[in-house]
Design a protein around this motif. Sequence first.
Motif: not given
Lengths: 189, 464
Positions: B305-313
């Motif tokens: 969750l920390r490594r990605f943007s909201d869009d990617q998640l």
Amino acid sequence: MLQQLLEPTPLPPSIKANRIPSGSDTYNEVLDFLYDEAEMLDNLRLGEWAELLTKDLEYNAPLRHTRSTSQFDQTYSRNVQHLHENYGSMLMRVKRITDTKSAWGEDPPSRIKRLVTNVRVYRIDDSDDLKVESYLLLTRSRFDFDYFDLIPCVRHDILRREDGALKLARREILLDQVVIGTPNLGVIL
Amino acid sequence: MDRTSNPKLSDGTLLSDLINLETREVKMRALSDPELFELEMERIFAKTWVFLGHETEIPNKGDFVVRDMGSDSVLMARGADGEVYVSLNVCPHRGMKISTHDVGNTMTHVCIYHGWAFKPNGDFIGAPVEKECMHGKMMTKQELGLKKARVAIYGGLVFATWNIEGPSFEDFLGDAKWYFDTLWCRTDKGMEVLGPPQRFTIRANWKTACEQSASDGFHVLTLHRWLSEVGPYRKPGSEGGGGDLTPEMYGTEVYTAHAHTMRCIELDRKIRRLTGKDPSELSIKEKLEALPPPGITPEMLPEVLRRFSDDQLRVMAWRPPQVGNFFPNGLFEFVYIPSPDGVIGVMALHAYVPKGPDKLEFVNWILAEKDTPPDLKAKMLRLGVQLLGTSGMVEQDDSDTWPHQTLAAKGAVSKHITMKYQSMYENNRLEGWPGPGDVGDGFTKDDTQWRWWEYWYELMTAEN
Ligand code: FES
Ligand SMILES: [Fe+2]
């Protein structure tokens, strides 16, 4: 830790003093088992073959590497293998062929001969199981192709007597080829 | 053959005669023509970035594996400085193969023919009998090293190219990077191979496998129908049993300028089955907890969750890339397989190595995150072996199909019939789809595979 989870249970050694001589009753019984097994598989009697398997079956075919003579004992890899099966997954392989109309990799089926030779049988210390080593040359003819795919290998089996009949409890298939020369191992070795 | 920007085969056929860009057709002849094969090796495999393996295959200094870049054998080795080097596995003296082993560890690769020696980074160390200067005095030692490729490491994957001054690896990935990061770069420690790759030979042209790898969804419905007949996609008895693979055909398909493509298959049905809830009422985090990406456990999620943007998640929780390719000859699978133990992820990578116009070598790696718990790794590996690669119940059917296409490419009549890619997305982009690239929404189509051919054609007709 991972290695232990991935690798098959090590096979018991083939001890010379435990060798069961060719021609003895037990040897002949093992030979008949291997011949009958080959006949069932060559003739697509897969359901019948599945009845030869014990519920704790381990069925594996390690990868092979080309390395130097001094590293000959390091040419097998048993974490990723070509086949890494248990009873349930072998039954799924059988069912895929017997219970569907779309196991295209073997439909139409190859014409196959399983030539079994060099059979050696050993008693196993502290066990009633038998250790059996054999050579297998599988010839596979597919469609109208004018060549055969050849799969030469050594098989190390553990046979166990259940309800009076021999069953296959373990099999390790040691293939000669590093790059397998057939489009898939969709055939039982 | 006339090697202009529109190459002419020796019977006068132009490359442009083999592909119809308007009607999206490719003549079968293009699949397996020996002259085109030569050109593919020069214009594609000696030009683009080629996937060779994973850096965890060679963790220690001096470790090496022998791999193929198109029709050339290369050494992929870890040097004394800890970096990964890729060099031509051919001796600059008289052309003997340097390493005849598949794997090993050495700081000195000695050619068995006349004894020239090289470092893992390809540098020439010297020839035997140093004082007699066996290599002569006309060339310097710097000039006598192994031919070195340019290397890029991305998420642990090792790519190399002979195009030393060419485009960067980032440029090569282009828009695909936004998605690929969600596959290869999900954790701080990164991924690892679970062992060496499986290798086997198929008597088929490399493009039969590779055009399929560019996200052919349709073939799953028929060629892999067993998956729903007795396999993992058979519906539970409570849902009527039997099987239908069509729901797996819905989602988003992405195709990028350099023909990296992917099928982002919707997870909503699986999440509904697992949680009993309507996925639209769940947060991204709740969805990822219910069905984490392959190799990820709920405990590992905070890091993801920390490594990605909201869009990617959002994409990872809804329509993650599950199968796709990297051009020219790589395929990846990050699939969610229903099993008696719940949904198990399988992660695999294939390279389809060209071995002449009528033969390919299928190389299959199985991976997990380094941090994936060992018991889950073991399950992923078993399932990977059972479904994919040499004996894989899914991929057996693929490998038995490609030789027939290759034979058909030779028929006096059949070489002129065309492969068709005419199923097209009509209104492409789903409203609000957050990712880049060309995007199609809904039931699978041919656009991804057509992009593969368009880029093949672009490279094959590029001026040198
Ligand atoms: S070819 Fe390698 S030393 Fe002569
Ligand atoms: Fe497939």
